[in-house]
Design a protein around this motif. Structure first.
Motif, short mmCIF file in Angstrom:
data_model
loop_
_atom_site.label_atom_id
_atom_site.label_comp_id
_atom_site.label_asym_id
_atom_site.label_seq_id
_atom_site.Cartn_x
_atom_site.Cartn_y
_atom_site.Cartn_z
N GLU A 155 0.82 -1.22 0.00
CA GLU A 155 0.00 0.00 0.00
C GLU A 155 0.86 1.26 0.00
OE1 GLU A 155 -2.40 -0.61 3.44
OE2 GLU A 155 -3.63 -2.19 2.49
N VAL A 156 1.97 1.24 0.72
CA VAL A 156 2.87 2.40 0.72
C VAL A 156 3.49 2.58 -0.66
CG1 VAL A 156 5.04 3.31 1.63
CG2 VAL A 156 3.34 2.34 3.18
N CYS A 157 3.93 1.48 -1.27
CA CYS A 157 4.47 1.55 -2.64
C CYS A 157 3.45 2.17 -3.59
CB CYS A 157 4.87 0.16 -3.13
SG CYS A 157 6.42 -0.46 -2.49
N VAL A 334 -1.61 6.82 6.55
CA VAL A 334 -1.56 8.21 6.09
C VAL A 334 -1.86 8.29 4.60
CG1 VAL A 334 -0.01 10.15 5.63
CG2 VAL A 334 -0.01 9.06 7.88
N LEU A 335 -1.20 7.45 3.82
CA LEU A 335 -1.38 7.49 2.37
C LEU A 335 -2.80 7.10 1.98
CD1 LEU A 335 2.07 6.00 1.40
CD2 LEU A 335 1.20 8.22 0.62
N LEU A 668 10.47 -2.29 0.02
CA LEU A 668 9.85 -1.02 -0.39
C LEU A 668 10.50 -0.45 -1.63
CD1 LEU A 668 7.67 0.98 0.42
CD2 LEU A 668 9.34 2.13 1.89
N MET A 669 11.83 -0.40 -1.64
CA MET A 669 12.53 0.17 -2.80
C MET A 669 12.35 -0.70 -4.04
SD MET A 669 13.74 3.08 -1.99
CE MET A 669 15.01 3.45 -3.19
N SER A 674 10.28 -0.91 -9.40
CA SER A 674 9.63 -1.73 -10.43
C SER A 674 8.29 -1.14 -10.86
CB SER A 674 9.42 -3.15 -9.89
OG SER A 674 8.50 -3.15 -8.82
N GLY A 675 7.96 0.02 -10.30
CA GLY A 675 6.71 0.68 -10.69
C GLY A 675 5.55 0.37 -9.79
#
Length: 676
Positions: A155-157, A334-335, A668-669, A674-675
């Motif tokens: 979800e953060v990604c 938050v997001l 996360l990264m 990777s989009g």
């Protein structure tokens, strides 16, 4: 155990009962939490045929959550089990319970290969690759997650990626000439540092819906964000004079919110002196700061919030300060609660410790900040808008979309080039032990070092009494109002005592042991009592400082809030800052505070988001896996004007800590690159 090959390791634990027995003995040793064993046992009962190595992975993934890690990285764990898991390495000196000690984690995992462990986890009803289905565990590459935290990471990604994709649309809507003129107004030529990373930060932030501004102490993160808000408001008001942006400010803790409030007020006052006719902009920049929990609207007795995807926040711009303290689950919340069109601006120091709860989001997102990685197209646009050329060292033809939204402030306005605290923090951050030792030798007035192994306990006792907590306790006695005084008088007294208490803080790396917060809190209380500074050293007494250890949504107190026990209305009351950034005071009966502890000594983790005029950091007498470069750096940078290092074990402990970095296992990264 005597395992000599990976196959021997796998064969030894041929049944769940053997593995569960081992986990129970590890809990007895204090190596795992009881909840880790309970979770593993639950999965074993649900699926009796599950591989023992799945049960072990589940227990260790749960254990990692307790250490602030969102997942178990199999490769890191096998490479160095003691460090990756923060568990005992070799030898049985840690064991005191059974006649025959259990094998250590490092022994159990010895010679096990990543491929063998992955194969043992394959095709399991409890675990699935890449998240499909509803299994309690998810494996992604070498990482094993509890599903809830894998979902939060996804979800953060998604939330960040969605905002990064809006960059080209926002940039195309901006006039380069107008934006350049506004930036020149906000950054008069005479005040510029070359290159002015604050100005570059504003330009980058103006073109994207997600911005991350990182920098060390005194690099001007708050000043930058105030100018950014002024810039965004000026752009918005130029388009629609009657519709300013709705801006909200937040921080992870009440103390961090109060500090941001003070900084915002001061920064706006400075900025308004430079802006011609800036009254309208000034009026549209908020100074009210709330905790992230209060922003989202906590629901008592629930993990959920009032604001979410179906009930989003009413705002156009959200700024979160001290974002290194925001954990993965909170960032996902938050997001989710942000409107699709809203901007998110995160501020923080990437080199500080990650959040106490699971997930070092800021550290992950800022992995590449120091090197820039700006594309030629971004650099050309910045040149056109700011007139500043980007040093080729920061240019990367393969820079990612995230790289273009991250900026690192590099010039410290708090610590000069000759500042001992600034030099020490930089040397520690760079892992330069030789420079660290040289800085101590220079005799900086603001740096002090005590070595308990050299019999300087009397100096340490003097540090925490006369040089430390005597000041706030004397303010407490001198300014105490009469019993008939008004509520305002008592609030003013509480503010003065809380402010005086914040002038000094003893910081610890550990919780347990004589050099952890538990041992030192008892010791310091006894010293203060012996010196006649407090009336008692146990239970509730006048002057007792307390730390909230768990969020209490009903009282409005958050984990990390600090209060002081005072006297009002003929009885003891505990005064806390209100946490709303308005410098208010909350008063509570001690009986209402169920999750607090004495806080003469505070862990470095809990001190994040706070600053003290004088910070003293105690290192234990032996090396511990929790001692890392990030921990030492965070402790040093809590000091504004004076820093004292107390070595219980000599310089070797410090040097070993500086040589070790925090492991942040996360995908996360990978997801962002990777989009999503």
């Amino acid at each position: 155990m005597g395992a000599t090959s990976s196959r021997t390791n796998l064969d030894y634990f041929h049944h769940q009962s053997v593995m569960l027995d081992l986990l129970a003995r590890w809990v007895k040793c204090g190596w795992l939490r009881a909840i880790d064993e309970v979770f593993a046992g639950f999965l074993a009962r649900e699926v009796p045929t599950a591989s023992p190595w799945v049960i072990l992975a589940a227990a260790l993934a749960s254990h990692q959550l307790g250490r602030g890690q969102v997942c178990l990285n199999l490769a890191d764990t096998l490479r160095d089990p003691a460090f990756a898991l923060s568990l005992p390495p070799e030898g049985n000196e840690f064991y005191h319970h059974d006649t025959e000690p259990p094998p250590l984690p490092s022994v159990v995992l010895k010679n096990l290969r990543v491929e063998d462990w992955q194969n043992a986890l394959a095709e399991e009803s409890l675990l699935v690759n890449n998240g499909a289905g509803n299994t309690p565990l998810v494996m992604s590459g070498c990482r094993v997650y509890l599903r809830r935290f894998w979902q939060c990471e996804q979800e953060v990604c998604y939330g960040i990626q969605k905002r990064l994709e809006a960059t080209s649309v926002i940039q195309n809507s901006l006039s380069i000439q107008t934006l350049g003129e506004l930036l020149d107004t906000l950054f008069p030529a005479h005040s510029q540092v070359t290159p002015d990373w604050q100005k570059l930060a504003l330009a980058l932030a103006a073109r994207t819906a997600f911005t991350l501004i990182t920098g060390g102490p005194g690099t001007g993160k708050t000043t930058t964000v105030v100018r950014l808000l002024a810039l965004l408001q000026m752009v918005a008001l130029a388009k629609t004079p009657s519709k300013p942006l709705r801006i909200r400010l937040a921080a992870p803790t009440g103390k961090a919110a109060a500090r941001l409030n003070e900084s915002i007020v001061a920064a706006i006052a400075r900025l308004m002196k430079e802006l011609p006719n800036g009254e309208a902009v000034q009026a549209s920049i908020p100074v009210h700061v709330v905790t992230v929990h209060r922003l989202l609207g906590t629901l008592p007795g629930s993990r959920h919030f009032r604001h979410h995807a179906d009930n989003p926040l009413a705002l156009d711009v959200l700024v979160i300060d001290e974002a290194s303290m925001v954990d993965l689950e909170m960032m996902a919340a938050v997001l989710a609660a942000l409107p699709n069109s809203a901007r998110l601006v995160l501020l923080g120091d990437k080199d500080q410790l990650a959040s106490v709860e699971a997930g070092g989001v800021l550290g992950e997102l800022c992995q590449r900040a120091a090197e820039g990685h700006y594309t030629p197209a971004t650099c050309d646009w910045l040149q056109a808008v700011t007139g500043t050329s980007i040093d080729p060292v920061f240019i990367d033809h393969s820079g990612t979309a995230l790289d273009q939204a991250v900026v690192m402030l590099r010039h410290s306005h708090r610590f000069s080039a000759t500042s001992g605290i600034g030099q020490l923090a930089a040397a520690v951050n760079g892992g330069d032990i030789k420079s660290v030792n040289a800085i101590w030798q220079k005799g900086h007035a603001e740096l002090t070092r005590l070595s308990i192994v050299d019999s300087e306990e009397a100096l340490f006792n003097s540090l925490v009494t006369d040089g430390g907590y005597r000041h706030y306790l004397e303010i407490l006695k001198q300014k105490k109002p009469a019993n008939t005084a008004s509520q305002s008088d008592f609030d003013n007294w509480a503010r003065a005592v809380l402010q005086a208490h914040g002038q000094f803080q003893l910081l610890c790396a550990l919780r347990g042991g004589p050099w952890g917060v538990e041992g030192l809190n008892l010791s310091i209380a006894r010293h203060l009592y012996a010196a006649g500074l407090i009336p008692a050293c146990e239970n509730w007494y006048l002057g007792r400082p307390v730390l909230v250890t768990h969020n209490d949504y009903e009282l409005g107190l958050m984990n990390g809030d600090i209060g002081i026990t005072l006297e009002r209305g003929g009885g003891l009351r505990v005064a806390f800052p209100s946490g709303d950034g308005q410098n208010g005071i909350q008063w509570f009966l001690p009986s209402r505070l169920q999750n607090v502890e004495t806080v003469y000594a505070l862990t470095i983790h809990k001190a994040q988001g706070s600053e003290f005029t004088h910070a003293a950091m105690v290192l234990p007498d032996t090396i511990n896996p929790i001692l890392t470069r990030e921990l030492i750096y965070t402790g040093i940078t809590r000091a504004r004007a004076r820093f004292t290092l107390v070595n219980a074990g000599g310089v070797k402990v410090l040097e070993q800590a500086i040589s070790r970095r925090v492991l942040r296992p996360s995908g996360l990264m990978d997801g962002l690159q990777s989009g999503g």
